[in-house]
Every structure is written in C-alpha cells, then in structure tokens.
Scaffold this motif. Structure first.
Motif, PDB file in Angstrom:
ATOM      1  N   GLY A 148     -10.998  -5.248  34.809  1.00  0.00           N
ATOM      2  CA  GLY A 148     -11.169  -4.287  35.892  1.00  0.00           C
ATOM      3  C   GLY A 148     -12.619  -4.096  36.306  1.00  0.00           C
ATOM      4  O   GLY A 148     -12.904  -3.373  37.272  1.00  0.00           O
ATOM      5  N   GLU A 149     -13.539  -4.743  35.599  1.00  0.00           N
ATOM      6  CA  GLU A 149     -14.969  -4.598  35.892  1.00  0.00           C
ATOM      7  C   GLU A 149     -15.284  -5.007  37.328  1.00  0.00           C
ATOM      8  O   GLU A 149     -14.917  -6.087  37.780  1.00  0.00           O
ATOM      9  N   GLY A 150     -15.947  -4.113  38.059  1.00  0.00           N
ATOM     10  CA  GLY A 150     -16.431  -4.416  39.391  1.00  0.00           C
ATOM     11  C   GLY A 150     -15.419  -4.323  40.509  1.00  0.00           C
ATOM     12  O   GLY A 150     -15.774  -4.437  41.686  1.00  0.00           O
ATOM     13  N   LEU A 151     -14.134  -4.075  40.167  1.00  0.00           N
ATOM     14  CA  LEU A 151     -13.104  -4.069  41.211  1.00  0.00           C
ATOM     15  C   LEU A 151     -13.275  -2.923  42.197  1.00  0.00           C
ATOM     16  O   LEU A 151     -13.211  -3.122  43.417  1.00  0.00           O
ATOM     17  N   ALA A 152     -13.459  -1.726  41.698  1.00  0.00           N
ATOM     18  CA  ALA A 152     -13.565  -0.568  42.593  1.00  0.00           C
ATOM     19  C   ALA A 152     -14.706  -0.733  43.576  1.00  0.00           C
ATOM     20  O   ALA A 152     -14.571  -0.444  44.774  1.00  0.00           O
ATOM     21  N   ALA A 153     -15.832  -1.219  43.091  1.00  0.00           N
ATOM     22  CA  ALA A 153     -16.993  -1.364  43.965  1.00  0.00           C
ATOM     23  C   ALA A 153     -16.773  -2.423  45.031  1.00  0.00           C
ATOM     24  O   ALA A 153     -17.066  -2.211  46.217  1.00  0.00           O
ATOM     25  N   VAL A 154     -16.240  -3.591  44.639  1.00  0.00           N
ATOM     26  CA  VAL A 154     -16.111  -4.672  45.613  1.00  0.00           C
ATOM     27  C   VAL A 154     -15.030  -4.377  46.648  1.00  0.00           C
ATOM     28  O   VAL A 154     -15.081  -4.883  47.774  1.00  0.00           O
ATOM     29  N   LEU A 155     -14.041  -3.543  46.299  1.00  0.00           N
ATOM     30  CA  LEU A 155     -12.953  -3.257  47.233  1.00  0.00           C
ATOM     31  C   LEU A 155     -13.262  -2.122  48.203  1.00  0.00           C
ATOM     32  O   LEU A 155     -12.456  -1.858  49.106  1.00  0.00           O
ATOM     33  N   GLN A 156     -14.393  -1.490  48.060  1.00  0.00           N
ATOM     34  CA  GLN A 156     -14.751  -0.413  48.998  1.00  0.00           C
ATOM     35  C   GLN A 156     -14.808  -0.960  50.420  1.00  0.00           C
ATOM     36  O   GLN A 156     -15.533  -1.902  50.705  1.00  0.00           O
ATOM     37  N   GLY A 157     -14.023  -0.374  51.307  1.00  0.00           N
ATOM     38  CA  GLY A 157     -14.031  -0.773  52.713  1.00  0.00           C
ATOM     39  C   GLY A 157     -13.236  -2.016  53.018  1.00  0.00           C
ATOM     40  O   GLY A 157     -13.218  -2.480  54.173  1.00  0.00           O
ATOM     41  N   ALA A 158     -12.561  -2.591  52.028  1.00  0.00           N
ATOM     42  CA  ALA A 158     -11.805  -3.827  52.251  1.00  0.00           C
ATOM     43  C   ALA A 158     -10.449  -3.534  52.892  1.00  0.00           C
ATOM     44  O   ALA A 158      -9.758  -2.596  52.511  1.00  0.00           O
ATOM     45  N   SER A 159     -10.083  -4.348  53.866  1.00  0.00           N
ATOM     46  CA  SER A 159      -8.758  -4.262  54.476  1.00  0.00           C
ATOM     47  C   SER A 159      -7.771  -5.212  53.816  1.00  0.00           C
ATOM     48  O   SER A 159      -6.576  -4.926  53.743  1.00  0.00           O
ATOM     49  N   VAL A 160      -8.292  -6.354  53.364  1.00  0.00           N
ATOM     50  CA  VAL A 160      -7.441  -7.421  52.829  1.00  0.00           C
ATOM     51  C   VAL A 160      -7.998  -7.901  51.499  1.00  0.00           C
ATOM     52  O   VAL A 160      -9.214  -8.022  51.342  1.00  0.00           O
ATOM     53  N   VAL A 161      -7.106  -8.174  50.554  1.00  0.00           N
ATOM     54  CA  VAL A 161      -7.479  -8.861  49.320  1.00  0.00           C
ATOM     55  C   VAL A 161      -6.712 -10.169  49.252  1.00  0.00           C
ATOM     56  O   VAL A 161      -5.487 -10.196  49.439  1.00  0.00           O
ATOM     57  N   VAL A 162      -7.428 -11.237  49.013  1.00  0.00           N
ATOM     58  CA  VAL A 162      -6.830 -12.558  48.819  1.00  0.00           C
ATOM     59  C   VAL A 162      -7.025 -12.940  47.359  1.00  0.00           C
ATOM     60  O   VAL A 162      -8.150 -12.976  46.866  1.00  0.00           O
ATOM     61  N   ASP A 163      -5.931 -13.225  46.666  1.00  0.00           N
ATOM     62  CA  ASP A 163      -6.012 -13.594  45.255  1.00  0.00           C
ATOM     63  C   ASP A 163      -5.681 -15.074  45.093  1.00  0.00           C
ATOM     64  O   ASP A 163      -4.530 -15.487  45.202  1.00  0.00           O
ATOM     65  N   VAL A 164      -6.711 -15.875  44.844  1.00  0.00           N
ATOM     66  CA  VAL A 164      -6.521 -17.307  44.571  1.00  0.00           C
ATOM     67  C   VAL A 164      -7.010 -17.637  43.163  1.00  0.00           C
ATOM     68  O   VAL A 164      -7.320 -18.785  42.854  1.00  0.00           O
ATOM     69  N   SER A 165      -7.084 -16.630  42.312  1.00  0.00           N
ATOM     70  CA  SER A 165      -7.558 -16.845  40.943  1.00  0.00           C
ATOM     71  C   SER A 165      -6.508 -17.586  40.128  1.00  0.00           C
ATOM     72  O   SER A 165      -5.333 -17.636  40.492  1.00  0.00           O
ATOM     73  N   ASN A 166      -6.956 -18.159  39.006  1.00  0.00           N
ATOM     74  CA  ASN A 166      -6.033 -18.881  38.148  1.00  0.00           C
ATOM     75  C   ASN A 166      -6.410 -18.647  36.689  1.00  0.00           C
ATOM     76  O   ASN A 166      -7.564 -18.338  36.369  1.00  0.00           O
ATOM     77  N   SER A 167      -5.431 -18.817  35.820  1.00  0.00           N
ATOM     78  CA  SER A 167      -5.659 -18.607  34.397  1.00  0.00           C
ATOM     79  C   SER A 167      -6.529 -19.717  33.824  1.00  0.00           C
ATOM     80  O   SER A 167      -6.331 -20.894  34.150  1.00  0.00           O
ATOM     81  N   PRO A 168      -7.485 -19.375  32.967  1.00  0.00           N
ATOM     82  CA  PRO A 168      -8.300 -20.407  32.324  1.00  0.00           C
ATOM     83  C   PRO A 168      -7.540 -21.189  31.268  1.00  0.00           C
ATOM     84  O   PRO A 168      -7.977 -22.247  30.842  1.00  0.00           O
ATOM     85  N   SER A 169      -6.368 -20.687  30.851  1.00  0.00           N
ATOM     86  CA  SER A 169      -5.551 -21.354  29.840  1.00  0.00           C
ATOM     87  C   SER A 169      -4.120 -21.470  30.343  1.00  0.00           C
ATOM     88  O   SER A 169      -3.597 -20.549  30.963  1.00  0.00           O
ATOM     89  N   PHE A 170      -3.487 -22.633  30.073  1.00  0.00           N
ATOM     90  CA  PHE A 170      -2.091 -22.821  30.460  1.00  0.00           C
ATOM     91  C   PHE A 170      -1.139 -22.604  29.285  1.00  0.00           C
ATOM     92  O   PHE A 170       0.060 -22.854  29.397  1.00  0.00           O
ATOM     93  N   ASP A 171      -1.662 -22.144  28.151  1.00  0.00           N
ATOM     94  CA  ASP A 171      -0.796 -21.752  27.046  1.00  0.00           C
ATOM     95  C   ASP A 171       0.166 -20.665  27.524  1.00  0.00           C
ATOM     96  O   ASP A 171      -0.231 -19.745  28.247  1.00  0.00           O
ATOM     97  N   ASP A 172       1.436 -20.766  27.123  1.00  0.00           N
ATOM     98  CA  ASP A 172       2.464 -19.870  27.661  1.00  0.00           C
ATOM     99  C   ASP A 172       2.079 -18.402  27.568  1.00  0.00           C
ATOM    100  O   ASP A 172       2.177 -17.651  28.555  1.00  0.00           O
ATOM    101  N   ASN A 173       1.673 -17.952  26.395  1.00  0.00           N
ATOM    102  CA  ASN A 173       1.354 -16.538  26.217  1.00  0.00           C
ATOM    103  C   ASN A 173       0.092 -16.145  26.966  1.00  0.00           C
ATOM    104  O   ASN A 173       0.034 -15.070  27.594  1.00  0.00           O
ATOM    105  N   ALA A 174      -0.911 -17.015  26.930  1.00  0.00           N
ATOM    106  CA  ALA A 174      -2.185 -16.694  27.572  1.00  0.00           C
ATOM    107  C   ALA A 174      -2.047 -16.611  29.084  1.00  0.00           C
ATOM    108  O   ALA A 174      -2.616 -15.718  29.724  1.00  0.00           O
TER     109      ALA A 174
END
Length: 248
Positions: A41-67
């Motif tokens: 959650g670090e930095g989320l509140a600050a970066v989203l100030q004034g934002a109309s849209v969020v685009v999430d193209v992030s990906n997991s650094p690990s493909f292990d099932d649990n991770a």
C-alpha cells in the motif's frame, strides 16, 4: 485527465504511459521503482490524488501457485480500497484471453480471482483480455522445455504485439467504463508450435520445438481453440512476420 498506471515502468505500462502523455493526458507511472507498492500500500494514496482512472498492468514476480494468488489478492485489495478512498471513477485491468478456460493453472486462477474482485468492487471498470505477446515466445518455451526440446500442446494461438496491447489499453482507459471485458488479439493465427519456433528463431535459439499431445500451457490442459479470442475482438495492426523482421 489523470491516469495512474500501476506497473507503469514495465513492458506494457511504459508504452501506455507514453501513449497517453502523447495525447495530452496526465499519465503517471506507478511501480516499486517510483515508490508505489500495491502489495504494502506504500505510496498509493499520494499517487491517486486527483486521478480519474487507474490502469493496472502489474504482474506477479513469481508464478508459484501460492505466491501468484497472494500477489493478485493483496495488490488488488489495496488498490481498490485506495481507489475508492480517492474517488477514482474507472478501473482498467489487463488480463488474458481464455482466463476462465485456464483454471487448471495456478496463475490463471489468480487472474480470475483478480477479475472477480474488480467486478465486485463497485468501481466502474473495464477488463482488457489480450492474447499472448510476441515478446513472450521465449518465456513460453522456457516453461515447456525438457533438455533441449520444447514440448507444446496441439493448440492454436493468435499472438499480439505489445504495442498494440498498449494502444488498446490506452483507448479503453480514456473511454467510458464498459462494465465487462474487451478482447484484443493479433491479426495472425498459428499453431502454438509454429509460433514458439518462429519466436525462438528471432533470438537465434537452437532449441527444437515439437507438438506433444500431453503438453500443457502454464500448467493447464487446453482444447485446440481455448487461447483464441471471440469474433468481436479488436485486432491489432502488427503482423508477427513484420515484427520478427524488425527484431532481426
């Protein structure tokens, strides 16, 4: 319009940011490299100030099932809460064509969980389902290699150039929320064996590629057309042959 791109320094995210800024939107790249961490959650509140849209193209650094399940559950939970607090009015997420048909795979179970959380969040949303990227042929090969031979399932694939994915994500971000899924795919259909063989040739990778009836796709057993988009998919402009020629 301010658009925050989660995963904005990666392959797709960096191109989305560049395209939106070229069209006079305020696109902000958000990733651990820029001080924004969706897992903590670090930095989320600050970066989203004034934002109309969020685009999430992030990906997991690990493909292990649990991770991978933990990554998408935690990051999506934190992101959706921060969006609600900030008054974001459109959430766009990049996912994969055929996710609902690939549930034998831990990775795609995690992607389905992410999609379900978005749909239940109450925030207007659009989900972009893309086929496999041209650039990831080697990663697919690595996941299916035994010795010096790549064993792939007898299935079809309609891969797409990452730049065409970024264009589709950008168009979706500045449009009205669709409350559903948009599919994007490349203009050419291949057997998976042919696509991977051609992709390895671009890298001068000498591995042999064979079709194996027991071959899987990221841990899932598929029917021949499970990776193909529907008839109403948006089709990218870039042909694999043209992209390959440029890489060489």
């Amino acid at each position: 319009m301010k658009v925050v791109v989660i995963g904005g320094t990666g392959l797709i995210g960096s191109q989305v940011v560049a395209r939106l800024n070229e069209h006079d939107h305020e696109a902000v790249a958000a990733s651990p490299n820029t001080g924004v961490n969706t897992l903590t959650g670090e930095g989320l509140a600050a970066v989203l100030q004034g934002a109309s849209v969020v685009v999430d193209v992030s990906n997991s650094p690990s493909f292990d099932d649990n991770a991978v399940m933990e990554f998408f559950r935690a990051s999506t939970t934190n992101l959706l809460k921060a969006e609600a607090d900030a008054g974001v009015t459109h959430h766009v997420a990049l996912s994969v064509v055929g996710t609902d048909r690939l549930q034998e795979s831990g990775y795609f179970r995690a992607k389905q969980a992410q999609e379900d959380m978005i749909k239940g969040s109450g925030i207007p949303y659009s989900i972009v389902h893309a086929t496999q990227f041209f650039e990831f042929a080697k990663s697919l090969a690595d996941s299916a290699t035994e010795g010096d031979t790549v064993h792939v399932a007898p299935i079809k694939i309609q891969p797409i150039f990452s730049g065409d994915v970024a264009a589709a994500v950008g168009r979706t971000a500045v449009g009205a929320p669709v409350g559903g899924t948009v599919e994007v795919a490349g203009p050419d259909t291949f057997q998976l064996e042919e696509f991977i063989r051609k992709g390895l040739a671009v890298k001068n990778d000498p591995r042999k590629v064979v079709t194996d009836p027991d071959g899987q796709y990221w841990g899932a057993t598929l029917q021949e057309s499970d990776l193909l988009p529907g008839s109403d998919a948006q089709i990218g402009d870039t042909h694999f042959a043209d992209w390959s020629a440029q890489q060489r």
